[in-house]
Design a protein around this motif. Structure first.
Motif, PDB file in Angstrom:
ATOM      1  N   MET A   1       5.461   9.400  -6.729  1.00 40.11           N
ATOM      2  CA  MET A   1       5.968   9.509  -5.366  1.00 40.11           C
ATOM      3  C   MET A   1       6.996  10.634  -5.289  1.00 40.11           C
ATOM      4  O   MET A   1       7.825  10.770  -6.183  1.00 40.11           O
ATOM      5  CB  MET A   1       6.615   8.188  -4.947  1.00 40.11           C
ATOM      6  CG  MET A   1       7.107   8.163  -3.518  1.00 40.11           C
ATOM      7  SD  MET A   1       7.825   6.549  -3.043  1.00 40.11           S
ATOM      8  CE  MET A   1       6.345   5.565  -2.843  1.00 40.11           C
TER       9      MET A   1
ATOM     10  N   GLY B   1       1.746   5.064  -9.839  1.00 35.45           N
ATOM     11  CA  GLY B   1       1.609   6.206  -8.944  1.00 35.45           C
ATOM     12  C   GLY B   1       2.825   7.110  -9.030  1.00 35.45           C
ATOM     13  O   GLY B   1       3.865   6.724  -9.570  1.00 35.45           O
TER      14      GLY B   1
ATOM     15  N   GLU C   1       4.862  12.388  -0.461  1.00 39.17           N
ATOM     16  CA  GLU C   1       3.565  12.314  -1.126  1.00 39.17           C
ATOM     17  C   GLU C   1       3.534  11.132  -2.086  1.00 39.17           C
ATOM     18  O   GLU C   1       4.522  10.855  -2.762  1.00 39.17           O
ATOM     19  CB  GLU C   1       3.312  13.614  -1.901  1.00 39.17           C
ATOM     20  CG  GLU C   1       1.980  13.700  -2.565  1.00 39.17           C
ATOM     21  CD  GLU C   1       1.761  15.037  -3.266  1.00 39.17           C
ATOM     22  OE1 GLU C   1       0.676  15.193  -3.850  1.00 39.17           O
ATOM     23  OE2 GLU C   1       2.659  15.904  -3.259  1.00 39.17           O
ATOM     24  N   VAL C   2       2.393  10.459  -2.122  1.00 36.00           N
ATOM     25  CA  VAL C   2       2.160   9.401  -3.096  1.00 36.00           C
ATOM     26  C   VAL C   2       0.783   9.647  -3.695  1.00 36.00           C
ATOM     27  O   VAL C   2      -0.206   9.755  -2.975  1.00 36.00           O
ATOM     28  CB  VAL C   2       2.203   7.993  -2.457  1.00 36.00           C
ATOM     29  CG1 VAL C   2       1.876   6.927  -3.500  1.00 36.00           C
ATOM     30  CG2 VAL C   2       3.567   7.730  -1.825  1.00 36.00           C
ATOM     31  N   THR C   3       0.745   9.757  -5.012  1.00 34.55           N
ATOM     32  CA  THR C   3      -0.512   9.961  -5.722  1.00 34.55           C
ATOM     33  C   THR C   3      -0.723   8.787  -6.653  1.00 34.55           C
ATOM     34  O   THR C   3       0.057   8.571  -7.591  1.00 34.55           O
ATOM     35  CB  THR C   3      -0.480  11.275  -6.540  1.00 34.55           C
ATOM     36  OG1 THR C   3      -0.171  12.347  -5.652  1.00 34.55           O
ATOM     37  CG2 THR C   3      -1.812  11.520  -7.223  1.00 34.55           C
ATOM     38  N   ARG C   4      -1.752   8.010  -6.373  1.00 30.91           N
ATOM     39  CA  ARG C   4      -2.061   6.852  -7.219  1.00 30.91           C
ATOM     40  C   ARG C   4      -2.698   7.361  -8.503  1.00 30.91           C
ATOM     41  O   ARG C   4      -3.635   8.146  -8.464  1.00 30.91           O
ATOM     42  CB  ARG C   4      -2.992   5.900  -6.477  1.00 30.91           C
ATOM     43  CG  ARG C   4      -3.213   4.613  -7.246  1.00 30.91           C
ATOM     44  CD  ARG C   4      -3.839   3.519  -6.419  1.00 30.91           C
ATOM     45  NE  ARG C   4      -2.940   2.870  -5.490  1.00 30.91           N
ATOM     46  CZ  ARG C   4      -2.016   1.979  -5.826  1.00 30.91           C
ATOM     47  NH1 ARG C   4      -1.818   1.671  -7.085  1.00 30.91           N
ATOM     48  NH2 ARG C   4      -1.277   1.400  -4.912  1.00 30.91           N
TER      49      ARG C   4
ATOM     50  N   THR D   1       7.713   8.403 -11.123  1.00 26.51           N
ATOM     51  CA  THR D   1       6.534   7.581 -11.347  1.00 26.51           C
ATOM     52  C   THR D   1       6.947   6.130 -11.188  1.00 26.51           C
ATOM     53  O   THR D   1       7.950   5.701 -11.766  1.00 26.51           O
ATOM     54  CB  THR D   1       5.971   7.818 -12.769  1.00 26.51           C
ATOM     55  OG1 THR D   1       5.603   9.197 -12.869  1.00 26.51           O
ATOM     56  CG2 THR D   1       4.752   6.941 -13.032  1.00 26.51           C
TER      57      THR D   1
ATOM     58  N   ARG E   1       0.850  -1.194   0.000  1.00 23.46           N
ATOM     59  CA  ARG E   1       0.000   0.000   0.000  1.00 23.46           C
ATOM     60  C   ARG E   1       0.889   1.249   0.000  1.00 23.46           C
ATOM     61  O   ARG E   1       0.984   1.970   0.996  1.00 23.46           O
ATOM     62  CB  ARG E   1      -0.930  -0.012   1.210  1.00 23.46           C
ATOM     63  CG  ARG E   1      -1.988  -1.096   1.144  1.00 23.46           C
ATOM     64  CD  ARG E   1      -3.034  -0.967   2.242  1.00 23.46           C
ATOM     65  NE  ARG E   1      -2.479  -0.897   3.579  1.00 23.46           N
ATOM     66  CZ  ARG E   1      -2.176  -1.945   4.351  1.00 23.46           C
ATOM     67  NH1 ARG E   1      -2.379  -3.176   3.909  1.00 23.46           N
ATOM     68  NH2 ARG E   1      -1.678  -1.776   5.559  1.00 23.46           N
ATOM     69  N   ALA E   2       1.521   1.490  -1.129  1.00 25.80           N
ATOM     70  CA  ALA E   2       2.460   2.618  -1.230  1.00 25.80           C
ATOM     71  C   ALA E   2       1.791   3.947  -0.906  1.00 25.80           C
ATOM     72  O   ALA E   2       2.435   4.852  -0.373  1.00 25.80           O
ATOM     73  CB  ALA E   2       3.077   2.661  -2.623  1.00 25.80           C
ATOM     74  N   GLU E   3       0.507   4.076  -1.185  1.00 23.10           N
ATOM     75  CA  GLU E   3      -0.180   5.339  -0.891  1.00 23.10           C
ATOM     76  C   GLU E   3      -0.234   5.629   0.612  1.00 23.10           C
ATOM     77  O   GLU E   3      -0.454   6.765   1.023  1.00 23.10           O
ATOM     78  CB  GLU E   3      -1.590   5.354  -1.488  1.00 23.10           C
ATOM     79  CG  GLU E   3      -2.518   4.300  -0.950  1.00 23.10           C
ATOM     80  CD  GLU E   3      -2.422   2.950  -1.664  1.00 23.10           C
ATOM     81  OE1 GLU E   3      -3.264   2.094  -1.385  1.00 23.10           O
ATOM     82  OE2 GLU E   3      -1.490   2.738  -2.476  1.00 23.10           O
ATOM     83  N   ASP E   4       0.010   4.615   1.454  1.00 26.54           N
ATOM     84  CA  ASP E   4       0.060   4.813   2.907  1.00 26.54           C
ATOM     85  C   ASP E   4       1.467   5.113   3.423  1.00 26.54           C
ATOM     86  O   ASP E   4       1.627   5.435   4.600  1.00 26.54           O
ATOM     87  CB  ASP E   4      -0.472   3.565   3.636  1.00 26.54           C
ATOM     88  CG  ASP E   4      -1.969   3.406   3.496  1.00 26.54           C
ATOM     89  OD1 ASP E   4      -2.651   4.375   3.090  1.00 26.54           O
ATOM     90  OD2 ASP E   4      -2.464   2.299   3.798  1.00 26.54           O
ATOM     91  N   TYR E   5       2.485   5.025   2.589  1.00 27.43           N
ATOM     92  CA  TYR E   5       3.857   5.256   3.053  1.00 27.43           C
ATOM     93  C   TYR E   5       4.016   6.594   3.791  1.00 27.43           C
ATOM     94  O   TYR E   5       4.698   6.641   4.811  1.00 27.43           O
ATOM     95  CB  TYR E   5       4.858   5.183   1.895  1.00 27.43           C
ATOM     96  CG  TYR E   5       5.195   3.799   1.386  1.00 27.43           C
ATOM     97  CD1 TYR E   5       4.388   2.690   1.645  1.00 27.43           C
ATOM     98  CD2 TYR E   5       6.324   3.607   0.612  1.00 27.43           C
ATOM     99  CE1 TYR E   5       4.715   1.435   1.148  1.00 27.43           C
ATOM    100  CE2 TYR E   5       6.663   2.350   0.108  1.00 27.43           C
ATOM    101  CZ  TYR E   5       5.851   1.277   0.382  1.00 27.43           C
ATOM    102  OH  TYR E   5       6.179   0.033  -0.108  1.00 27.43           O
TER     103      TYR E   5
END
Length: 148
Positions: free
Chosen positions: A51, A49, A40-43, A64, A27-31
């Motif tokens: 990062m 995504g 910041e991580v934007t899926r 990306t 779950r890279a968006e939770d890093y």
């Protein structure tokens, strides 16, 4: 020697089951919740995504990441990276004693112009910066795993 080419290897022994570690890492968006240097991580979609990372040195890197492999049975997560850094990164999570071992491998070339300019004198600092980021990531993941 290409001063803009880097190979990194980090090993994180963790006192949590490998399935829990894998679930957190996929779950890279939770890093950014547990890894301070991941700003910041934007899926963009299910496999891609953007990062932005920044460690101790005063520069940020944005790239990306596109999923290349997601294999929960083997414990492997791998991405291809383009942007300020280009190359690949891979997590491999395995059982280790009563916990798990998260192995991080990265092979990249720095493409960010400022970092390329300072490639030779900056290389030891860039490598140290990466080590600090990885140490903080392990500590953050430990706290995160304890809380969930």
């Amino acid at each position: 020697m290409d001063w803009n080419h880097y190979r990194f290897l980090s090993r994180w022994p963790l006192p949590a089951p490998s399935a829990a570690v894998y679930a957190a890492l996929e779950r890279a968006e939770d890093y950014p919740r547990w890894w301070p240097q991941v700003r910041e991580v934007t899926r963009l979609d299910d496999t891609t995504g953007v990062m932005t990372i920044r460690s101790l040195l005063p520069y940020a890197m944005t790239f990306t990441g596109r999923e290349v492999r997601r294999d929960p049975v083997a414990g492997v997560l791998e991405i291809a990276m383009t942007g300020d850094i280009q190359g690949w990164a891979r997590w491999t999570v395995t059982a280790h004693g009563t916990g798990s071992l998260a192995r991080y491998e990265q092979v990249v070339e720095v493409t960010k112009p400022l970092l390329r300019t300072f490639a030779v004198p900056g290389r030891p600092l860039f490598r140290a910066n990466h080590r600090l980021m990885m140490r903080a990531g392990r500590r953050g993941l430990l706290r995160y795993l304890e809380a969930v």
